[in-house]
Design an enzyme around this catalytic site. Structure first.
Site, PDB file in Angstrom:
ATOM      1  N   ASP A 198       7.154  32.739   2.233  1.00 17.20           N
ATOM      2  CA  ASP A 198       7.225  34.083   2.181  1.00 17.20           C
ATOM      3  C   ASP A 198       7.904  34.690   2.133  1.00 17.20           C
ATOM      4  O   ASP A 198       8.911  33.816   1.881  1.00 17.20           O
ATOM      5  CB  ASP A 198       6.253  34.212   4.136  1.00 17.20           C
ATOM      6  CG  ASP A 198       5.784  35.463   4.005  1.00 17.20           C
ATOM      7  OD1 ASP A 198       6.347  36.311   3.939  1.00 17.20           O
ATOM      8  OD2 ASP A 198       5.422  35.196   5.459  1.00 17.20           O
ATOM      9  N   TRP A 199       8.069  36.074   1.627  1.00 20.11           N
ATOM     10  CA  TRP A 199       8.840  36.603   1.147  1.00 20.11           C
ATOM     11  C   TRP A 199      10.379  36.488   1.925  1.00 20.11           C
ATOM     12  O   TRP A 199      10.640  36.974   3.133  1.00 20.11           O
ATOM     13  CB  TRP A 199       8.408  37.945   0.983  1.00 20.11           C
ATOM     14  CG  TRP A 199       7.915  38.408  -0.054  1.00 20.11           C
ATOM     15  CD1 TRP A 199       8.304  39.631  -0.799  1.00 20.11           C
ATOM     16  CD2 TRP A 199       6.940  37.748  -0.627  1.00 20.11           C
ATOM     17  NE1 TRP A 199       7.841  39.669  -2.159  1.00 20.11           N
ATOM     18  CE2 TRP A 199       6.738  38.836  -2.057  1.00 20.11           C
ATOM     19  CE3 TRP A 199       5.872  37.013  -0.214  1.00 20.11           C
ATOM     20  CZ2 TRP A 199       5.660  38.922  -2.670  1.00 20.11           C
ATOM     21  CZ3 TRP A 199       4.687  36.786  -1.426  1.00 20.11           C
ATOM     22  CH2 TRP A 199       4.998  37.376  -2.494  1.00 20.11           C
TER      23      TRP A 199
END
Length: 613
Positions: free
Chosen positions: A233-234
């Site tokens: 995930d970012w």
């Protein structure tokens, strides 16, 4: 291209070229290798349509008009159809639109279990039951990936809360993982053949999910045989060595210091120092190349595809229609007969609110979005007067987010996320004014339809609700309307359950709809006027109050340390059934307008309902 040819490619790559493939070089893109014919790998959010485009190194939208796209029903809405064919057809549209926009991977679908209805991203997921989620996610993935684009299932695993989402440690026993939180992901990988899996922000049993050896190496690779790639995930990576050894293939983040990412210069330095073998990097590159090859990105004839196709809107309307749930119709007020109605009053902010440009990374620039008010006008034409009163005041506009919000989205307790319903004097005064206008109008209308619920001030990435209570003083407004109009039709538009106990026993007509995409308002009008027979079923239990919910005792961790899943496998209907707790509406509940009669044996059971028109 065959596997041995991929090995030949890896063999002639430099270390810099390999490192460039495994971390972001732009906010949604990795580096390509032009001399070898390897293009950059481009991703896009999200679950409800292909997100608008941003500048390469900042969270500023490009600001052109080519990236208006179709707005799809939320995953909760898809799950409410209980129809795998609908899921498949919706997936085909999502994949086609993403490929038409030049993307290689769509960051969808989300399949975390709804452990608690307070979770701000419940609208992105598929309810509380692992079997239902598995049955619905497999065709969705298959539809997406028909278009030479990768589906990325998320967030692996137990991402059950948004509060302190980047730091909280979820303590979950093995049985609960295997029976509740893993099955939909396992089906996505083994049956759906998902090309990619996204790690979650949180920790699981002490280790961050984006580089959790148990999750990514033992379960995903070894037990399930996954041969795609794992993306963070970012901003979900916390350690270079753990990311290298514990199963992560591609690191992305929300900041523009791309060469400083954990799997960029810091990883290269450790390889050059001999502390991490280069074969570890080769494994990651191989997984990415394998997916690129399957997408025909290396030497094949790749689909170009298109987006905003007219025929797709018909399918998205059908998906919205099948998701809407009829919860109560005690006096057979529904379906309405437009031939007998001259004046309709719609009350409630959701009656004319647009939701596409909100919710966090699920936001999109919708080509259009039909609100319930617009849908009613479109369906009924000019012979019916339709009056609209908002009924309550929403001072925070959840549909328009601050530009660049995502750059700050990982900051815990950021002021940005403090969007709770304020109780200032302005709101109180506006509420009184709006409520009185609605009550006065309700006395003279032939039909009064209340359309309220939640919006993306509350169903939102990065923030959990603090209670199940309706915001903006809606309970008081509904009770006041019921005192004037016993025949009030109540429509709740939400991404997850709300507490309706204040007025539930006083209303005879209740409909549940969702964030239902570009055709959602028209689909609702069709249901209310009997053009379509309601067939949606709840994909999650609607509790009477928060105190009845299974995760109430352990709840949502309000610190950054840990949350223990003391309820184990007893989430959703398992909890209500085993503890003999009566919910407001059970998992799988949904009525229709159909007449039927059942007889048999020594006793007859007859049940009649009004004819569907």
């Amino acid at each position: 291209m065959k596997e041995n040819q991929l090995e030949e490619l890896i063999g002639i790559m430099t270390l810099d070229e390999k490192i460039g493939m495994i971390h972001g070089n732009q906010l949604f893109q990795t580096k390509g290798i032009e001399r070898l014919g390897i293009p950059p790998f481009i991703s896009s959010d999200g679950p409800m349509g292909c997100r608008m485009d941003y500048k390469p190194a900042s969270w500023q939208v490009i600001g052109q008009n080519y990236d208006y796209t179709s707005y799809l029903p939320s995953n909760t809405a898809l799950a409410a159809t209980w129809n795998p064919d609908i899921s498949y057809e919706t997936g085909k549209i999502l994949g086609k639109e993403a490929r038409g926009r030049g993307k290689d991977m769509i960051l969808a679908p989300g399949i975390n279990m709804m452990r608690t209805p307070l979770c701000g991203r419940s609208f992105e997921y598929m309810g509380e039951d692992p079997y239902l989620a598995a049955e619905m996610v497999v065709p969705l993935i298959q539809g997406i990936q028909e278009n030479d684009i990768a589906a990325c299932v998320k967030h692996f695993a137990v991402n059950s809360q948004e509060t302190n989402r980047t730091t909280v440690n979820a303590i979950v026993d093995e049985r609960t993982l295997q029976e509740i939180y893993f099955p939909a992901f396992k089906a996505a990988v083994q049956k759906g053949k998902a090309a990619a899996v996204m790690g979650a922000y949180n920790k699981l049993n002490g280790s961050y999910c984006c580089h959790n050896d148990y999750l990514l190496n033992e379960v995903l690779r070894k037990d399930w045989g996954f041969d795609g790639f794992v993306i963070s995930d970012w901003g979900g990576v916390k350690d270079t060595v753990e990311a290298a050894f514990h199963g992560l293939d591609m690191e992305m983040s929300v900041t523009d210091n791309f060469d400083e990412y954990y799997m960029a210069a810091p990883l290269k330095k450790l390889v050059e120092e001999g502390k991490i073998p280069e074969n570890i990097i080769n494994d990651k590159v191989r997984n990415i190349l394998r997916v690129m090859n399957r997408l025909n990105m290396l030497d094949g004839e790749r689909k170009a595809d298109s987006y905003n196709d007219t025929e797709d809107r018909i399918q998205l309307r059908k998906a919205a229609e099948e998701s809407i749930v009829l919860l109560k119709n005690k006096q057979n007020i529904l379906p309405l007969d437009e031939k007998k109605i001259k004046h309709i009053l719609i009350v409630g902010d959701n009656g004319d609110r647009l939701h596409a440009l909100g919710g966090g990374s699920a936001e999109i620039k919708a080509l259009y979005e039909i609100s319930p008010l617009l849908g009613m006008h479109m369906l009924l034409g000019g012979n019916v007067t339709i009056q609209y009163e908002p009924g309550y005041y929403t001072s925070v506009v959840g549909n328009v987010w601050d530009e660049g919000w995502q750059a700050n989205s990982l900051e815990e307790d950021s002021a940005f996320w403090n969007r709770e319903d304020s109780k200032n004097s302005e709101r109180a005064e506006k509420n009184r004014e709006y409520r009185q206008k609605a009550l006065d109008a309700a006395k003279n209308a032939d039909v009064v339809i209340y359309i309220g619920g939640l919006n993306h001030d509350y169903d939102v990435e990065g923030m959990d609700r603090r209670s199940l209570k309706l915001p903006y003083g809606q309970d008081t407004l509904i009770l006041d309307l019921l005192s004037v109009r016993k025949d009030l039709i109540v429509v709740m538009m939400t991404g997850s359950p709300v507490d309706m106990s204040a007025w539930l026993d006083k209303t005879d007509t209740l409909v549940q709809t969702w964030y239902n995409g570009m055709e959602g308002g028209y689909a609702l009008a069709e249901i209310l006027f009997g053009k379509v027979n309601p067939s949606g079923k709840l994909p999650e239990t609607f509790p009477m109050t928060l105190a009845d919910t299974p995760a109430c005792q352990s709840g949502i961790s309000q610190d950054d340390k840990e949350i223990i899943y003391t309820e184990g496998v007893f989430i959703g209907y398992r909890h209500y059934d085993s503890n003999h707790i009566k919910p407001a509406f059970p998992f799988g509940f949904g009525l229709s307008y159909t007449d039927f009669s059942v007889t048999g044996g020594k006793s007859d059971w007859n049940r009649q309902k009004r004819h569907f028109r």
